[in-house]
Design an enzyme around this catalytic site. Structure first.
Site, PDB file in Angstrom:
ATOM      1  N   CYS A 199      41.536  14.166  26.774  1.00 18.35           N
ATOM      2  CA  CYS A 199      42.293  15.494  26.180  1.00 18.35           C
ATOM      3  C   CYS A 199      43.694  15.229  25.640  1.00 18.35           C
ATOM      4  O   CYS A 199      43.696  14.103  24.705  1.00 18.35           O
ATOM      5  CB  CYS A 199      41.889  16.062  27.405  1.00 18.35           C
ATOM      6  SG  CYS A 199      42.005  17.414  26.407  1.00 18.35           S
TER       7      CYS A 199
ATOM      8  N   LYS B 241      43.224  10.903  34.366  1.00 17.72           N
ATOM      9  CA  LYS B 241      44.375  11.039  33.051  1.00 17.72           C
ATOM     10  C   LYS B 241      45.263  10.868  33.421  1.00 17.72           C
ATOM     11  O   LYS B 241      46.038  11.150  34.457  1.00 17.72           O
ATOM     12  CB  LYS B 241      43.584  12.882  33.258  1.00 17.72           C
ATOM     13  CG  LYS B 241      43.924  12.890  31.755  1.00 17.72           C
ATOM     14  CD  LYS B 241      43.703  13.961  32.143  1.00 17.72           C
ATOM     15  CE  LYS B 241      44.343  15.308  30.320  1.00 17.72           C
ATOM     16  NZ  LYS B 241      44.113  16.669  30.479  1.00 17.72           N
TER      17      LYS B 241
ATOM     18  N   GLU C 137      35.401  16.281  28.592  1.00 18.22           N
ATOM     19  CA  GLU C 137      36.430  15.887  30.052  1.00 18.22           C
ATOM     20  C   GLU C 137      35.760  16.956  30.847  1.00 18.22           C
ATOM     21  O   GLU C 137      34.809  18.414  30.368  1.00 18.22           O
ATOM     22  CB  GLU C 137      37.882  16.413  29.217  1.00 18.22           C
ATOM     23  CG  GLU C 137      38.533  16.678  30.404  1.00 18.22           C
ATOM     24  CD  GLU C 137      40.217  17.140  29.777  1.00 18.22           C
ATOM     25  OE1 GLU C 137      40.110  18.166  28.647  1.00 18.22           O
ATOM     26  OE2 GLU C 137      40.921  17.040  30.662  1.00 18.22           O
TER      27      GLU C 137
HETATM   28  O1  LIG Z   1      41.794  22.171  33.499  1.00 17.06           O
HETATM   29  C1  LIG Z   1      40.868  21.396  33.953  1.00 17.06           C
HETATM   30  O2  LIG Z   1      39.722  21.401  34.684  1.00 17.06           O
HETATM   31  C2  LIG Z   1      40.677  19.804  33.118  1.00 17.06           C
HETATM   32  N1  LIG Z   1      41.695  19.688  32.053  1.00 17.06           N
HETATM   33  C3  LIG Z   1      42.038  20.440  31.113  1.00 17.06           C
HETATM   34  O3  LIG Z   1      41.002  20.867  30.691  1.00 17.06           O
HETATM   35  C4  LIG Z   1      42.560  19.881  30.638  1.00 17.06           C
HETATM   36  C5  LIG Z   1      44.073  20.761  31.219  1.00 17.06           C
HETATM   37  S1  LIG Z   1      43.661  22.544  30.561  1.00 17.06           S
HETATM   38  N2  LIG Z   1      42.915  20.199  29.202  1.00 17.06           N
HETATM   39  C6  LIG Z   1      43.502  19.344  28.266  1.00 17.06           C
HETATM   40  O4  LIG Z   1      44.535  18.586  28.172  1.00 17.06           O
HETATM   41  C7  LIG Z   1      43.726  19.974  26.797  1.00 17.06           C
HETATM   42  C8  LIG Z   1      45.158  19.541  25.412  1.00 17.06           C
HETATM   43  C9  LIG Z   1      45.102  20.711  24.421  1.00 17.06           C
HETATM   44  O5  LIG Z   1      44.824  21.713  24.402  1.00 17.06           O
HETATM   45  C10 LIG Z   1      46.403  19.640  23.087  1.00 17.06           C
HETATM   46  O6  LIG Z   1      46.658  19.135  24.056  1.00 17.06           O
HETATM   47  O7  LIG Z   1      46.440  20.951  22.265  1.00 17.06           O
END
Ligand SMILES: O=C(O)CNC(=O)[C@H](CS)NC(=O)CCC(=O)C(=O)O
Length: 276
Positions: A155, A114, A40
């Site tokens: 993710c 996503k 990601e």
């Molecule tokens: O923010 C960005 O630039 C890109 N998006 C991410 O990295 C995303 C949102 S912060 N991360 C996740 O979805 C982690 C999920 C996770 O850790 C869980 O399901 O426990």
């Protein structure tokens, strides 16, 4: 088909991240991978909206996408770019968290935005509001390849089992889960979630990952869990990259998929029910 998972420690400067990504792709191709998966936000890990506004591009101008399409041609491989953070023309100004499947001719053969946004309070000091920065997608995506049908996801999607069931019932044999998991939830949930999706659907699960402390010129730096992982259709962990950036190779065989689905045919045993 040999597939390679890539684990990155990308920072918030796309130009600095790109050569490290292409180097690992070249390494994977050199070791015989015909399909390489990146995590990601391969182009940019940043939690600062102003910085993202400054460095992110629209899809047609994104240098990471351009270079990885060239890498696919150069190495004659398939590449799944787990996701890119991209500007969009949406009126609300939110970015897309978009995955791309590239064929060996460098063509984009699938895109996936996503669907499930990580809007979560992990602890008193750790909160994520992904939907504030990114516009969620609405379309589940499968894609045909010579090594089987792929089901795309990103993710946090991993926590929504019905998506993977739908992908597998639409024919997917290999489920992709490129990630940037939080260290706390990763330690608690990452491996069992990935193994559960593989077991429930009799599919390979391939999860490239971000790892470590991510350099941020602006704003606070972020940490991710790592442990890029491949799981067999029977639920065995075939590769676990641990905490360091690098690559991991696994062999994919559609015979393994049909064999596990024959042993446990749960994917075709859905029943309609009333209630609760
Ligand atoms: O923010 C960005 O630039 C890109 N998006 C991410 O990295 C995303 C949102 S912060 N991360 C996740 O979805 C982690 C999920 C996770 O850790 C869980 O399901 O426990």
């Amino acid at each position: 088909m040999k597939a390679a998972l890539i684990q990155l420690n990308a920072g918030d400067d796309p130009a600095a991240n790109l050569p490290r990504t292409t180097e690992l792709i070249a390494q994977a191709a050199g070791q015989g991978a015909g399909f390489v998966l990146t995590p990601e936000v391969t182009n940019c890990v940043s939690q600062n909206r102003q910085h993202q506004m400054d460095v992110l591009q629209h899809e047609d101008a994104d240098q990471t996408l351009k270079s990885l399409r060239e890498a696919a041609i150069q190495h004659d491989i398939w590449i799944s770019i787990g996701s890119l953070a991209l500007k969009t023309d949406d009126v609300d100004g939110r970015f897309a968290n978009r995955s791309f499947l590239i064929d060996p001719a460098g063509r984009i053969v699938a895109r996936y935005d996503k669907i499930h946004m990580f809007d979560v309070t992990v602890s008193d000091s750790e909160t994520y509001r992904e939907s504030a920065g990114y516009r969620p997608g609405e379309q589940a995506v499968v894609a045909d390849t010579p090594f089987g049908k792929l089901g795309l996801s990103i993710c946090y999607d991993i926590r929504f089992a019905y998506l993977y069931r739908a992908l597998a019932q639409a024919g997917a044999e290999v489920l992709l889960v490129p990630s940037a998991f939080s260290p706390v939830t990763g330690a608690a949930h990452w491996e069992p979630l990935l193994r559960a999706r593989a077991i429930e659907t009799g599919s390979y699960v391939l999860a490239a990952a971000q790892t470590g402390t991510h350099a941020a010129a602006i704003g606070k730096s972020r940490k991710t869990y790592g442990h890029a992982m491949a799981v067999s259709p029977w639920g065995e962990v075939l590769a676990d990259l641990g905490p360091e950036p690098g690559i991991g190779l696994v062999d994919l065989s559609s015979a393994e998929v049909s064999q596990s689905r024959k042993r446990i045919a749960a994917l075709s045993h859905d029943r309609a029910f009333e209630g609760p």
